[in-house]
Write a protein that holds these residues in place. Structure first.
Motif, PDB file in Angstrom:
ATOM      1  N   SER A 168       4.043   2.743  12.299  1.00 45.83           N
ATOM      2  CA  SER A 168       4.878   3.124  11.171  1.00 45.83           C
ATOM      3  C   SER A 168       4.756   2.050  10.099  1.00 45.83           C
ATOM      4  O   SER A 168       4.916   0.859  10.392  1.00 45.83           O
ATOM      5  N   ILE A 169       4.444   2.452   8.880  1.00 40.50           N
ATOM      6  CA  ILE A 169       4.248   1.523   7.767  1.00 40.50           C
ATOM      7  C   ILE A 169       5.258   1.850   6.685  1.00 40.50           C
ATOM      8  O   ILE A 169       5.326   2.988   6.203  1.00 40.50           O
ATOM      9  N   ALA A 170       6.038   0.869   6.289  1.00 41.02           N
ATOM     10  CA  ALA A 170       7.071   1.088   5.272  1.00 41.02           C
ATOM     11  C   ALA A 170       6.440   1.230   3.895  1.00 41.02           C
ATOM     12  O   ALA A 170       5.412   0.603   3.592  1.00 41.02           O
ATOM     13  N   ALA A 171       7.050   2.062   3.060  1.00 41.76           N
ATOM     14  CA  ALA A 171       6.643   2.114   1.659  1.00 41.76           C
ATOM     15  C   ALA A 171       7.043   0.810   0.981  1.00 41.76           C
ATOM     16  O   ALA A 171       8.028   0.176   1.366  1.00 41.76           O
ATOM     17  N   PRO A 172       6.283   0.366  -0.022  1.00 46.08           N
ATOM     18  CA  PRO A 172       6.617  -0.896  -0.690  1.00 46.08           C
ATOM     19  C   PRO A 172       7.974  -0.826  -1.385  1.00 46.08           C
ATOM     20  O   PRO A 172       8.397   0.254  -1.817  1.00 46.08           O
ATOM     21  N   PRO A 173       8.666  -1.944  -1.484  1.00 50.23           N
ATOM     22  CA  PRO A 173       9.985  -1.943  -2.141  1.00 50.23           C
ATOM     23  C   PRO A 173       9.860  -1.703  -3.633  1.00 50.23           C
ATOM     24  O   PRO A 173       8.769  -1.742  -4.209  1.00 50.23           O
ATOM     25  N   ALA A 174      10.990  -1.466  -4.279  1.00 48.94           N
ATOM     26  CA  ALA A 174      11.025  -1.291  -5.729  1.00 48.94           C
ATOM     27  C   ALA A 174      10.519  -2.550  -6.426  1.00 48.94           C
ATOM     28  O   ALA A 174      10.691  -3.671  -5.930  1.00 48.94           O
ATOM     29  N   ALA A 175       9.906  -2.362  -7.592  1.00 49.02           N
ATOM     30  CA  ALA A 175       9.381  -3.505  -8.345  1.00 49.02           C
ATOM     31  C   ALA A 175      10.488  -4.438  -8.789  1.00 49.02           C
ATOM     32  O   ALA A 175      10.291  -5.653  -8.908  1.00 49.02           O
ATOM     33  N   GLY A 176      11.656  -3.913  -9.043  1.00 49.45           N
ATOM     34  CA  GLY A 176      12.789  -4.733  -9.477  1.00 49.45           C
ATOM     35  C   GLY A 176      14.074  -3.954  -9.312  1.00 49.45           C
ATOM     36  O   GLY A 176      14.075  -2.764  -8.953  1.00 49.45           O
ATOM     37  N   GLU A 177      15.189  -4.619  -9.566  1.00 50.90           N
ATOM     38  CA  GLU A 177      16.482  -3.973  -9.421  1.00 50.90           C
ATOM     39  C   GLU A 177      16.583  -2.777 -10.374  1.00 50.90           C
ATOM     40  O   GLU A 177      16.300  -2.895 -11.574  1.00 50.90           O
ATOM     41  N   GLY A 178      16.959  -1.641  -9.821  1.00 49.52           N
ATOM     42  CA  GLY A 178      17.083  -0.438 -10.627  1.00 49.52           C
ATOM     43  C   GLY A 178      15.796   0.338 -10.786  1.00 49.52           C
ATOM     44  O   GLY A 178      15.801   1.433 -11.371  1.00 49.52           O
ATOM     45  N   ASP A 179      14.670  -0.192 -10.286  1.00 52.22           N
ATOM     46  CA  ASP A 179      13.396   0.513 -10.383  1.00 52.22           C
ATOM     47  C   ASP A 179      13.227   1.476  -9.206  1.00 52.22           C
ATOM     48  O   ASP A 179      13.911   1.368  -8.192  1.00 52.22           O
ATOM     49  N   ALA A 180      12.290   2.418  -9.353  1.00 44.76           N
ATOM     50  CA  ALA A 180      12.031   3.398  -8.301  1.00 44.76           C
ATOM     51  C   ALA A 180      11.391   2.719  -7.097  1.00 44.76           C
ATOM     52  O   ALA A 180      10.514   1.860  -7.245  1.00 44.76           O
ATOM     53  N   PRO A 181      11.813   3.098  -5.883  1.00 43.22           N
ATOM     54  CA  PRO A 181      11.183   2.539  -4.677  1.00 43.22           C
ATOM     55  C   PRO A 181       9.854   3.226  -4.400  1.00 43.22           C
ATOM     56  O   PRO A 181       9.551   4.289  -4.962  1.00 43.22           O
ATOM     57  N   GLY A 182       9.060   2.633  -3.514  1.00 38.70           N
ATOM     58  CA  GLY A 182       7.820   3.257  -3.095  1.00 38.70           C
ATOM     59  C   GLY A 182       8.085   4.591  -2.427  1.00 38.70           C
ATOM     60  O   GLY A 182       9.099   4.782  -1.748  1.00 38.70           O
ATOM     61  N   ARG A 183       7.160   5.536  -2.632  1.00 35.13           N
ATOM     62  CA  ARG A 183       7.326   6.883  -2.079  1.00 35.13           C
ATOM     63  C   ARG A 183       5.943   7.488  -1.889  1.00 35.13           C
ATOM     64  O   ARG A 183       5.268   7.819  -2.856  1.00 35.13           O
ATOM     65  N   PHE A 184       5.512   7.601  -0.634  1.00 30.70           N
ATOM     66  CA  PHE A 184       4.163   8.082  -0.334  1.00 30.70           C
ATOM     67  C   PHE A 184       4.168   9.610  -0.261  1.00 30.70           C
ATOM     68  O   PHE A 184       4.836  10.195   0.586  1.00 30.70           O
ATOM     69  N   ASN A 185       3.383  10.222  -1.139  1.00 28.24           N
ATOM     70  CA  ASN A 185       3.424  11.678  -1.251  1.00 28.24           C
ATOM     71  C   ASN A 185       2.299  12.365  -0.483  1.00 28.24           C
ATOM     72  O   ASN A 185       2.547  13.186   0.376  1.00 28.24           O
ATOM     73  N   ASN A 186       1.056  12.059  -0.819  1.00 26.45           N
ATOM     74  CA  ASN A 186      -0.088  12.711  -0.173  1.00 26.45           C
ATOM     75  C   ASN A 186      -1.075  11.675   0.336  1.00 26.45           C
ATOM     76  O   ASN A 186      -1.110  10.544  -0.148  1.00 26.45           O
ATOM     77  N   VAL A 187      -1.898  12.082   1.308  1.00 24.09           N
ATOM     78  CA  VAL A 187      -2.854  11.171   1.925  1.00 24.09           C
ATOM     79  C   VAL A 187      -4.170  11.894   2.177  1.00 24.09           C
ATOM     80  O   VAL A 187      -4.190  13.096   2.439  1.00 24.09           O
ATOM     81  N   ASP A 188      -5.275  11.154   2.039  1.00 22.63           N
ATOM     82  CA  ASP A 188      -6.604  11.663   2.385  1.00 22.63           C
ATOM     83  C   ASP A 188      -7.428  10.482   2.875  1.00 22.63           C
ATOM     84  O   ASP A 188      -6.965   9.327   2.851  1.00 22.63           O
ATOM     85  N   LEU A 189      -8.653  10.761   3.320  1.00 25.19           N
ATOM     86  CA  LEU A 189      -9.497   9.733   3.924  1.00 25.19           C
ATOM     87  C   LEU A 189     -10.776   9.537   3.119  1.00 25.19           C
ATOM     88  O   LEU A 189     -11.272  10.456   2.476  1.00 25.19           O
ATOM     89  N   VAL A 190     -11.306   8.312   3.187  1.00 26.89           N
ATOM     90  CA  VAL A 190     -12.637   7.990   2.676  1.00 26.89           C
ATOM     91  C   VAL A 190     -13.390   7.316   3.813  1.00 26.89           C
ATOM     92  O   VAL A 190     -12.863   6.402   4.450  1.00 26.89           O
ATOM     93  N   HIS A 191     -14.617   7.767   4.041  1.00 24.09           N
ATOM     94  CA  HIS A 191     -15.413   7.233   5.150  1.00 24.09           C
ATOM     95  C   HIS A 191     -16.514   6.316   4.632  1.00 24.09           C
ATOM     96  O   HIS A 191     -17.248   6.667   3.709  1.00 24.09           O
ATOM     97  N   GLY A 192     -16.599   5.127   5.235  1.00 22.87           N
ATOM     98  CA  GLY A 192     -17.695   4.215   4.936  1.00 22.87           C
ATOM     99  C   GLY A 192     -17.714   3.677   3.528  1.00 22.87           C
ATOM    100  O   GLY A 192     -18.795   3.468   2.952  1.00 22.87           O
TER     101      GLY A 192
END
Length: 444
Positions: free
Chosen positions: A108-132
């Motif tokens: 389990s990997i946490a989304a990164p914290p907000a850049a600063g107070e009152g800013d939007a927190p990290g939010r992972f929406n979609n994922v894909d892969l790249v090979h090599g």
């Protein structure tokens, strides 16, 4: 008195053809007499069901659950030991989850914290892969995710047997925003949303195609190595899909939504055989275009609700639909969400699309010469009282390759927007389906 009429002999084959034509015309007229909504529902209700073999632990979008909400999966195949392959999936503010083929949590990997107070927190929406992908530290397979909260892409190197877990963050700290000019723009959250990756076989360069939340834009980003084995990117070009459409009756139509919101794209997939991008514009339908974002996009199918007028109610924050003029399709229902490619060894295969509005999946022919015609569909239904199916599916991923003894015919992973029994908290998760069941359903 009139003389007796001359007898005329009609061949039996002519009578049969005439009868068949009459019946066919009668059925066509009867079908047109059925309201469009009823025709669509009849189609959806008659699709075959496939059952999952396993499901991941439930995620809960609340404080206790870490605001984790299942969204989009990707399947990484371990070429050396296919039975030790992985499913990497986004959990929005809950970050990333990594599962084995038993659907057990590996990392389990946490989304990164907000850049600063009152800013939007990290939010992972979609994922894909790249090979090599060639990095300064050598070639690597990567999981690429759109961080909607920060309007950036994030990259994770995949090392199956690494002691701390198979994924390691290799994002360049200086990686730029995808769409926003500054942090204020990021906080507006018209940011990186849907995502698909593509490696151009002619050049060997790898790209991410990223859509923008509440806008019709898609950006092409070239993935680049940075110092210390990190990964960054640069924008090559972007494309805007239409937000309003001319209907057959001569009127102009846009889908109903909150004022200022345009019909966004989320689900996307690239067919590497011909560099074709398929993109699901949620309230419109499925588009086909060149993955390099040159040329003119083509709408290959429309959602059932296409052309239906609506009135937005600010108190309820919902749209009240008007009369259906019948200009929409019959195979998918808004929102059209997760798109994935089911490739076959002979070059054939399907583009699978999640029809979120009616809990079904549609399959379109992969081959361009067949005009991506509709080939069939299916539902993911409950296997038993504790292993339910998939409802309101956001994301899906398919891999038509042997994955050890558990999935020798390949695997389909779909998000379930209403895992049950979820209790009062509500729950989401991912269902694992034997691909052989899907192929059987599509062959029926």
């Amino acid at each position: 008195m009139h003389p007796p009429a001359e007898e005329i002999s009609v061949p039996r084959s002519t009578i049969i053809r005439s009868t068949v034509l009459t019946v066919t015309m009668a059925l066509a007229v009867a079908a047109l007499a059925v309201p469009a909504e009823a025709r669509h529902r009849l189609h959806a209700d008659n699709l075959p069901g496939v059952t999952p073999r396993a499901e991941t632990p439930a995620l809960h979008d609340d404080d206790e659950g870490g605001n984790a909400d299942a969204d989009d999966p990707a399947i990484w195949r371990n070429a050396a030991v296919p039975g030790r392959s992985l499913v990497v999936a986004t959990a929005k503010e809950g970050g990333l989850r990594v599962y084995d083929l038993d659907a057990r949590l590996v990392q389990s990997i946490a989304a990164p914290p907000a850049a600063g107070e009152g800013d939007a927190p990290g939010r992972f929406n979609n994922v894909d892969l790249v090979h090599g992908l060639r990095l300064s530290s050598g070639k690597a397979d990567l999981a690429v995710t759109s961080d909607r909260g920060h309007d950036r892409l994030r990259f994770y190197r995949i090392d199956r047997d690494r002691a701390g877990g198979p994924l390691t963050d290799v994002t360049d700290p200086a990686a730029p925003h995808v769409f926003s000019q500054d942090q204020a723009g990021v906080n507006d959250q018209r940011t990186a949303y849907g995502l698909a990756t593509w490696t151009n076989p002619a050049t060997g360069k790898s790209y991410a195609l990223v859509s923008r939340r509440e806008r019709t834009s898609i950006a092409l980003l070239e993935l680049l190595p940075a110092e210390g084995g990190k990964v960054t990117y640069r924008k090559v070009r972007s494309l805007d899909l239409p937000s309003s459409f001319r209907l057959p009756n001569g009127t102009s139509w846009s889908p109903c939504g909150e004022p200022g919101e345009l019909p966004q794209v989320e689900g996307m997939v690239v067919d590497p055989a011909n560099g074709t991008l398929y993109a699901g514009q949620e309230d419109i339908g499925v588009w086909r275009m060149r993955a390099d974002l040159t040329g003119k996009p083509k709408l290959i199918d429309k959602v059932h609700e296409y052309g239906v007028p609506g009135t937005y109610d600010e108190e309820t924050e919902e749209c009240t639909p008007g009369a259906d003029p019948g200009f929409g399709g019959t195979k998918i229902s808004a929102d059209v969400e997760g798109l994935t490619l089911l490739a076959e060894s002979d070059g054939d295969g399907y583009i699978l699309a999640s029809s979120q509005g009616d809990n079904t999946f549609a399959a379109y022919d992969r081959e361009l010469e067949d005009a991506n015609e509709y080939e069939g569909g299916f539902r993911v239904t409950a296997a038993n009282g504790t292993l339910d199916g998939s409802e309101e599916c956001d994301g899906a991923a398919v891999l038509n390759a042997p994955l050890g003894s558990k999935y020798p015919n390949g695997l389909l992973v779909v998000q379930d927007g209403h895992d049950s029994p979820g209790g009062d908290r509500g729950a989401t998760n991912f269902k694992f389906v034997d691909l052989a069941k899907v192929m059987d359903a599509l062959d029926d």
